[in-house]
Design a protein around this motif. Structure first.
Motif, PDB file in Angstrom:
ATOM      1  N   GLU B  49      -6.609   6.372  -8.785  1.00 31.33           N
ATOM      2  CA  GLU B  49      -7.083   5.271  -8.805  1.00 31.33           C
ATOM      3  C   GLU B  49      -7.062   4.584  -7.279  1.00 31.33           C
ATOM      4  O   GLU B  49      -8.202   4.305  -6.751  1.00 31.33           O
ATOM      5  CB  GLU B  49      -6.782   4.369  -9.916  1.00 31.33           C
ATOM      6  CG  GLU B  49      -7.779   3.046 -10.086  1.00 31.33           C
ATOM      7  CD  GLU B  49      -7.691   1.978  -9.002  1.00 31.33           C
ATOM      8  OE1 GLU B  49      -6.615   1.594  -8.614  1.00 31.33           O
ATOM      9  OE2 GLU B  49      -8.625   1.431  -8.710  1.00 31.33           O
ATOM     10  N   PRO B  50      -5.857   4.423  -6.847  1.00 29.87           N
ATOM     11  CA  PRO B  50      -5.974   3.940  -5.417  1.00 29.87           C
ATOM     12  C   PRO B  50      -6.527   4.829  -4.442  1.00 29.87           C
ATOM     13  O   PRO B  50      -7.243   4.154  -3.365  1.00 29.87           O
ATOM     14  CB  PRO B  50      -4.359   3.899  -5.043  1.00 29.87           C
ATOM     15  CG  PRO B  50      -3.591   4.464  -6.264  1.00 29.87           C
ATOM     16  CD  PRO B  50      -4.534   4.633  -7.494  1.00 29.87           C
ATOM     17  N   ALA B  51      -6.639   5.919  -4.663  1.00 34.43           N
ATOM     18  CA  ALA B  51      -7.114   7.122  -3.507  1.00 34.43           C
ATOM     19  C   ALA B  51      -8.678   7.000  -3.700  1.00 34.43           C
ATOM     20  O   ALA B  51      -9.459   6.697  -2.823  1.00 34.43           O
ATOM     21  CB  ALA B  51      -6.796   8.450  -3.900  1.00 34.43           C
ATOM     22  N   ARG B  52      -9.339   6.648  -5.099  1.00 39.35           N
ATOM     23  CA  ARG B  52     -10.569   6.495  -5.234  1.00 39.35           C
ATOM     24  C   ARG B  52     -11.311   5.159  -4.705  1.00 39.35           C
ATOM     25  O   ARG B  52     -12.279   5.067  -4.110  1.00 39.35           O
ATOM     26  CB  ARG B  52     -10.864   6.443  -6.989  1.00 39.35           C
ATOM     27  CG  ARG B  52     -12.401   6.301  -7.295  1.00 39.35           C
ATOM     28  CD  ARG B  52     -12.677   5.965  -8.695  1.00 39.35           C
ATOM     29  NE  ARG B  52     -11.733   7.240  -9.522  1.00 39.35           N
ATOM     30  CZ  ARG B  52     -10.908   6.862 -10.338  1.00 39.35           C
ATOM     31  NH1 ARG B  52     -10.386   5.545 -10.377  1.00 39.35           N
ATOM     32  NH2 ARG B  52     -10.427   7.552 -10.770  1.00 39.35           N
ATOM     33  N   THR B  53     -10.399   4.122  -4.977  1.00 38.72           N
ATOM     34  CA  THR B  53     -10.568   2.972  -4.355  1.00 38.72           C
ATOM     35  C   THR B  53     -10.789   2.978  -2.847  1.00 38.72           C
ATOM     36  O   THR B  53     -11.488   2.076  -2.416  1.00 38.72           O
ATOM     37  CB  THR B  53      -9.668   1.594  -4.796  1.00 38.72           C
ATOM     38  OG1 THR B  53      -9.684   1.846  -6.189  1.00 38.72           O
ATOM     39  CG2 THR B  53      -9.884   0.236  -4.551  1.00 38.72           C
ATOM     40  N   ALA B  54      -9.872   3.669  -2.186  1.00 41.63           N
ATOM     41  CA  ALA B  54      -9.717   3.698  -0.581  1.00 41.63           C
ATOM     42  C   ALA B  54     -11.105   4.075  -0.114  1.00 41.63           C
ATOM     43  O   ALA B  54     -11.559   3.746   0.956  1.00 41.63           O
ATOM     44  CB  ALA B  54      -8.658   4.295  -0.330  1.00 41.63           C
ATOM     45  N   LEU B  55     -11.251   5.342  -0.769  1.00 42.59           N
ATOM     46  CA  LEU B  55     -12.719   6.066  -0.376  1.00 42.59           C
ATOM     47  C   LEU B  55     -13.955   5.172  -0.876  1.00 42.59           C
ATOM     48  O   LEU B  55     -14.824   4.938   0.228  1.00 42.59           O
ATOM     49  CB  LEU B  55     -12.855   7.331  -1.312  1.00 42.59           C
ATOM     50  CG  LEU B  55     -13.399   8.324  -0.659  1.00 42.59           C
ATOM     51  CD1 LEU B  55     -13.253  10.034  -1.068  1.00 42.59           C
ATOM     52  CD2 LEU B  55     -15.047   8.116  -0.615  1.00 42.59           C
ATOM     53  N   LEU B  56     -13.891   4.482  -1.693  1.00 43.81           N
ATOM     54  CA  LEU B  56     -15.156   3.712  -2.156  1.00 43.81           C
ATOM     55  C   LEU B  56     -15.126   2.519  -0.982  1.00 43.81           C
ATOM     56  O   LEU B  56     -16.287   2.219  -0.670  1.00 43.81           O
ATOM     57  CB  LEU B  56     -14.823   3.150  -3.651  1.00 43.81           C
ATOM     58  CG  LEU B  56     -16.069   2.510  -4.222  1.00 43.81           C
ATOM     59  CD1 LEU B  56     -17.239   3.147  -4.400  1.00 43.81           C
ATOM     60  CD2 LEU B  56     -15.511   1.969  -5.561  1.00 43.81           C
ATOM     61  N   ASP B  57     -14.180   1.876  -0.980  1.00 43.75           N
ATOM     62  CA  ASP B  57     -14.118   0.802   0.119  1.00 43.75           C
ATOM     63  C   ASP B  57     -14.674   1.089   1.737  1.00 43.75           C
ATOM     64  O   ASP B  57     -15.348   0.652   2.196  1.00 43.75           O
ATOM     65  CB  ASP B  57     -12.869   0.028   0.205  1.00 43.75           C
ATOM     66  CG  ASP B  57     -12.431  -0.665  -1.093  1.00 43.75           C
ATOM     67  OD1 ASP B  57     -13.281  -0.666  -1.913  1.00 43.75           O
ATOM     68  OD2 ASP B  57     -11.180  -1.034  -1.313  1.00 43.75           O
ATOM     69  N   ARG B  58     -14.126   2.375   1.944  1.00 47.90           N
ATOM     70  CA  ARG B  58     -14.420   2.802   3.317  1.00 47.90           C
ATOM     71  C   ARG B  58     -15.802   3.416   3.494  1.00 47.90           C
ATOM     72  O   ARG B  58     -16.446   3.370   4.311  1.00 47.90           O
ATOM     73  CB  ARG B  58     -13.427   3.940   3.789  1.00 47.90           C
ATOM     74  CG  ARG B  58     -13.483   4.113   5.268  1.00 47.90           C
ATOM     75  CD  ARG B  58     -12.195   3.248   6.024  1.00 47.90           C
ATOM     76  NE  ARG B  58     -11.187   3.503   5.715  1.00 47.90           N
ATOM     77  CZ  ARG B  58     -10.327   4.578   6.297  1.00 47.90           C
ATOM     78  NH1 ARG B  58     -10.853   5.274   6.873  1.00 47.90           N
ATOM     79  NH2 ARG B  58      -8.915   4.520   5.839  1.00 47.90           N
ATOM     80  N   MET B  59     -16.077   4.285   2.399  1.00 48.57           N
ATOM     81  CA  MET B  59     -17.332   5.108   2.677  1.00 48.57           C
ATOM     82  C   MET B  59     -18.409   4.777   1.672  1.00 48.57           C
ATOM     83  O   MET B  59     -19.663   5.038   1.769  1.00 48.57           O
ATOM     84  CB  MET B  59     -17.031   6.590   2.527  1.00 48.57           C
ATOM     85  CG  MET B  59     -15.794   7.264   3.562  1.00 48.57           C
ATOM     86  SD  MET B  59     -15.584   8.830   3.178  1.00 48.57           S
ATOM     87  CE  MET B  59     -17.216   9.488   3.792  1.00 48.57           C
ATOM     88  N   GLY B  60     -18.457   3.995   0.525  1.00 47.36           N
ATOM     89  CA  GLY B  60     -19.189   3.717  -0.389  1.00 47.36           C
ATOM     90  C   GLY B  60     -19.458   4.777  -1.596  1.00 47.36           C
ATOM     91  O   GLY B  60     -18.890   5.695  -1.749  1.00 47.36           O
TER      92      GLY B  60
END
Lengths: 244, 117
Positions: B49-60
């Motif tokens: 979940e934190p890895a997914r959130t980091a990607l989502l926040d940075r790249m959309g």
């Protein structure tokens, strides 16, 4: 009905369509396994992946219930191992499966089903939704058609050559009579052509169209660059210790 | 294709980051992409979940879908290749000898399926 309604953002239609077709194929008669057996292969693979921490525990409707299927123990063992890791496999793994009673075609279909099912579960885990439920198994018998053009090309099982050597079966399987349309990673499962067709359908939706492979600018979606695509691909293959 | 696609965009890619994902790959947002792959393909459910959130926040969200789809794709291809024991074609062997050795790829068990490497 959309396949990923619980994901709050759009998923490209071609991915949804490919994944929907894959799920349907897991509950339909295959070439050597019937629908209940193919469904049991996926369930066994998912159970193993959950046990290894590779995906979240399944909802009750997905949980293990394979005792009513006539899937041989050897196929279950192949399914579980391929689902968790293929990093350390050598030919003795295949030889043992054959010694335990599987045919080369049954082995290949089992690998194909698990490899494609694992992809759907990786995707679901990636976007943060549960693994998709499997459809109810369909009736009917496996087609039991071994490709006549399959021959030894250096892998553990026979494969359909690309280009003219594969004849009409190559065209039917790879969608082209061009040998470049059939790299070995697509020929791998070709002893069971339907598995290759599913693999190519997914690859065309998820990664790239083969004719664009050598175009260093090409991606299926502008949100990601080709170097970013290839960085993800390379890291996955390192984790899976895939020399190919 | 990582090296070729990076060179086409004049990106000084560090392919060692594919082996050690804590390294800087040189690819934009490579850190969140590698973290995402390690989580999605790894055995720690709490890391996802934190890895997914980091990607989502940075790249959309669209990039999140693409990254998940590519990871999915190679989860199929790698399993098929390793479990069927296919060799790597000669045309791909020729240009990869140096980095295969440097990165330890020749030491993978699946390398034995390519006796001519």
């Amino acid at each position: 009905m959309p396949l990923y309604p619980d994901f709050e953002y759009p998923v490209r239609d071609v991915i949804v369509n490919a994944h929907t077709a894959a799920l349907a194929s897991f509950a339909a008669p295959g070439t050597w396994w019937n629908a209940a057996q193919r469904r049991a292969i996926v369930t066994e693979a998912r159970d193993a992946r959950c046990g290894a921490g590779l995906q979240e525990p399944l909802d009750s409707d997905l949980s293990r219930n394979v005792t009513d299927a006539s899937l041989p123990k050897a196929a279950r063992e192949v399914a579980r191992q391929v689902a968790i890791s293929t990093n350390d496999l050598d030919q003795s793994f295949f030889d043992q499966a054959i010694a335990d009673g599987l045919t080369d075609t049954e082995y290949t279909e089992t690998v194909g089903v698990v490899a494609r099912a694992s992809a759907l579960d990786v995707f679901a885990r990636g976007i943060g939704v549960p693994s998709r439920a499997l459809p109810t198994p369909q009736g009917g018998e496996p087609s039991r058609q071994r490709p006549a053009s399959a021959q030894n090309e250096g892998a553990w099982v026979q494969s359909i050559p690309g280009g003219r050597r594969g004849g009409q079966e190559a065209i039917d399987t790879y969608g082209s009579d061009n040998p470049q349309a059939a790299p070995f990673v697509y020929r791998a499962l070709s002893l069971v052509p339907e598995e290759v067709k599913g693999q190519i359908r997914n690859a065309t939706a998820q990664y790239i169209r083969l004719e664009e492979f050598m175009n260093p600018e090409f991606t299926l979606d502008p949100s990601i660059t080709r170097p970013q695509v290839e960085l993800v691909a390379a890291r996955v293959s390192v984790i899976n210790q895939c020399f190919y | 294709m990582l090296r070729a696609s990076a060179e086409a965009k004049n990106i000084p890619v560090n392919i060692n980051a594919t082996i050690d994902s804590s390294l800087d790959s040189g690819v934009e947002h490579g850190d969140v992409l590698l973290r995402f792959v390690d989580a999605v393909c790894g055995p720690d459910n709490l890391a996802v979940e934190p890895a997914r959130t980091a990607l989502l926040d940075r790249m959309g969200p669209a990039a999140l879908v693409e990254a998940a789809a590519i990871a999915a794709n190679f989860s199929t291809n790698d399993r098929a290749a390793n479990a069927i024991g296919i060799p790597l074609e000669g045309m791909f062997l020729e240009g990869s000898a140096t980095y295969r050795k440097e990165l330890g790829i020749d030491d993978y068990p699946s390398a034995r399926n390519t006796p001519d490497r």
